[in-house]
Scaffold this motif. Sequence first.
Motif, PDB file in Angstrom:
ATOM      1  N   MET A 124      -7.620   3.062  -3.963  1.00 34.97           N
ATOM      2  CA  MET A 124      -7.381   3.776  -3.072  1.00 34.97           C
ATOM      3  C   MET A 124      -6.692   5.290  -3.035  1.00 34.97           C
ATOM      4  O   MET A 124      -7.540   6.219  -2.587  1.00 34.97           O
ATOM      5  CB  MET A 124      -6.893   3.183  -1.420  1.00 34.97           C
ATOM      6  N   TRP A 125      -5.943   5.040  -4.349  1.00 35.04           N
ATOM      7  CA  TRP A 125      -5.040   6.180  -4.558  1.00 35.04           C
ATOM      8  C   TRP A 125      -5.421   7.134  -5.677  1.00 35.04           C
ATOM      9  O   TRP A 125      -5.281   7.952  -5.105  1.00 35.04           O
ATOM     10  CB  TRP A 125      -3.773   5.884  -5.804  1.00 35.04           C
ATOM     11  N   GLN A 126      -6.259   6.701  -6.521  1.00 32.63           N
ATOM     12  CA  GLN A 126      -7.739   7.678  -7.047  1.00 32.63           C
ATOM     13  C   GLN A 126      -8.355   7.893  -6.339  1.00 32.63           C
ATOM     14  O   GLN A 126      -8.808   9.028  -5.952  1.00 32.63           O
ATOM     15  CB  GLN A 126      -8.052   6.869  -7.863  1.00 32.63           C
TER      16      GLN A 126
ATOM     17  N   ALA B  42      -6.388   5.602   4.405  1.00 33.09           N
ATOM     18  CA  ALA B  42      -4.532   5.294   4.332  1.00 33.09           C
ATOM     19  C   ALA B  42      -4.286   4.731   5.932  1.00 33.09           C
ATOM     20  O   ALA B  42      -3.409   4.134   5.758  1.00 33.09           O
ATOM     21  CB  ALA B  42      -4.070   6.446   3.843  1.00 33.09           C
TER      22      ALA B  42
ATOM     23  N   GLY C 196      -3.916  11.019   1.961  1.00 32.37           N
ATOM     24  CA  GLY C 196      -5.483  10.151   1.321  1.00 32.37           C
ATOM     25  C   GLY C 196      -6.784   9.748   1.991  1.00 32.37           C
ATOM     26  O   GLY C 196      -7.373   8.707   2.017  1.00 32.37           O
TER      27      GLY C 196
ATOM     28  N   SER D 226       0.346   3.269  -2.913  1.00 29.83           N
ATOM     29  CA  SER D 226      -0.628   4.425  -2.993  1.00 29.83           C
ATOM     30  C   SER D 226      -0.726   5.047  -1.658  1.00 29.83           C
ATOM     31  O   SER D 226       0.961   5.628  -2.174  1.00 29.83           O
ATOM     32  CB  SER D 226      -2.753   4.262  -1.775  1.00 29.83           C
ATOM     33  N   THR D 227      -0.249   5.597   0.070  1.00 30.93           N
ATOM     34  CA  THR D 227      -0.404   5.805   0.748  1.00 30.93           C
ATOM     35  C   THR D 227      -0.578   5.370   1.966  1.00 30.93           C
ATOM     36  O   THR D 227      -1.825   5.198   1.925  1.00 30.93           O
ATOM     37  CB  THR D 227      -0.950   7.631   0.620  1.00 30.93           C
TER      38      THR D 227
ATOM     39  N   PHE E   1       0.546  -1.399  -0.330  1.00 34.75           N
ATOM     40  CA  PHE E   1      -0.141  -0.527  -0.104  1.00 34.75           C
ATOM     41  C   PHE E   1       0.950   1.261   0.088  1.00 34.75           C
ATOM     42  O   PHE E   1       0.640   2.228  -0.534  1.00 34.75           O
ATOM     43  CB  PHE E   1      -0.411   0.041   1.041  1.00 34.75           C
TER      44      PHE E   1
ATOM     45  N   VAL F  89      -5.391  -0.973  -4.453  1.00 30.44           N
ATOM     46  CA  VAL F  89      -4.601  -0.212  -3.357  1.00 30.44           C
ATOM     47  C   VAL F  89      -4.440   0.736  -4.720  1.00 30.44           C
ATOM     48  O   VAL F  89      -4.135   1.814  -4.842  1.00 30.44           O
ATOM     49  CB  VAL F  89      -3.295  -1.118  -4.253  1.00 30.44           C
ATOM     50  N   ASP F  90      -4.825   0.712  -6.563  1.00 32.91           N
ATOM     51  CA  ASP F  90      -5.088   2.074  -6.931  1.00 32.91           C
ATOM     52  C   ASP F  90      -6.414   2.522  -7.041  1.00 32.91           C
ATOM     53  O   ASP F  90      -6.411   3.595  -6.934  1.00 32.91           O
ATOM     54  CB  ASP F  90      -4.834   0.985  -8.652  1.00 32.91           C
TER      55      ASP F  90
END
Length: 475
Positions: free
Chosen positions: A447-449, A359, A355, A348-349, A344, A444-445
């Motif tokens: 979550m970052w978006q 996060a 986030g 992501s963060t 993560f 994960v992607d």
Amino acid sequence: MEECISVFDMLKIGVGPSSSHTLGPWRAAERFLAELRSENLLPKINRVKVDLYGSLSLTGKGHATDLALMLGLSGQDPEYIPVADIAGIIKFIEDKNEINLGNEILVPFYFLQDIVFNKNFLPFHANGLTFTAYTTDDLEYSSTFYSIGGGFVIKEERDTAKVKTDIKCAFPFPINKAAELLEYCITENKMVSEIVYENEKSMRSIEVIDNELMRIWNTMLECMYIGCHSEGILPGGLNVRRRAFDMHQNLIGLSNYDSPQSWLQQIRLTEVKFRQILQWVSCFALAVNEVNASLGRVVTAPTNGSAGVIPSVLMYYLVIENHKAGDKEIKQFLMVAGEIGSIFKKGSTISAAMGGCQAEIGVSSSMAAAALCELMGGTPEQVLMAAEIAMEHHLGMTCDPIGGLVQIPCIERNTMGAIKAINAAELALATDPKNAKVPLDKVVDTMWQTAKDMNNKYKETSEGGLAIAVNLADC
């Protein structure tokens, strides 16, 4: 060569209440002192100033950022400083208007003037801080750091250079994504924890790995023990009453024990129907985060604000699921959890200032779910599925602490993250991985978006959500 993030990077021992707002600035102060020493400037310093920006400024008071900076500039180590010494060091600085810089030289320090809270954000990251030192020969030395979550601290040039210069190692199994981890597990016919162990052995001896993993666990266990045996009101002004003490007393009754280890054994003898299980898991999580909120020693997992999820789920396994479990299972759990956390962090963060709470609580729940799933006999596919399920149901969670304190809603959120982790592990164990629709990497992607789309007022600024719906007068 890929960046190598160790289990011991994801699970760090430090002082509460926040990894990004307390531990990170503390570590940044240590690094600033190291720079002054390398430039042979420390003996010449006659003043130090710190400017805080963005989220560090907006919620820094509630997160004890100013106290952490004073302790860090004093040359104290958050991992080893006796917690009982903290108040005395802070009082000396406030009363004398002096700081023992680097524990080497006394310089004037007016904390109300020399720690500046700037509401504007630096462009690189939401948690920025700049140290400035002034010398007796009229030199000025400044250095800017960013606390990026989980106690990690970087400088902007590391990113802009497009080269990660602080690579520590070359793992035999470099991992950026969950798919790569799964591929190693399949080709090497190993569990997730075994892959992680091989990577750790490329950095340090088996003896050091085993000892440090158990030191992390013993810190977690002691933290739960202290939290369950401490009553009163948490500091900060919200007048939040500790709840773990009363809940613990109702659960354990008149049991006889004299240490965290004998306490664990006594819990194994208590009644554990479904309701009691919910209460025990919640009690463990509350205990950790009440200690965290009172500037106690915790393990970032992966942050301080989410420090209660992983120990409470591991404790659940030890006292309820498997009474024969011991050091082997503890180390296995921590290695799996650490690896999921690193995925993560890379993809992501783990910073709420970037986030939101997805996060922090989301990642910790995902870490705990994966680790529990492996201990319960899950395949690597099911382990990653457990991590995915836990995070999927934390997506979009905001960070809106009332009064900038890691108390409401943060403490209770750890109980929710822990229960979700256990449920996610059970769902994964009951599912054929061939029928899974959502891979962990996609979550994960996502979550970052989601983090990038989230309004900044919900990213640890106390400018939205509960932080403005509920004011201090209500509390």
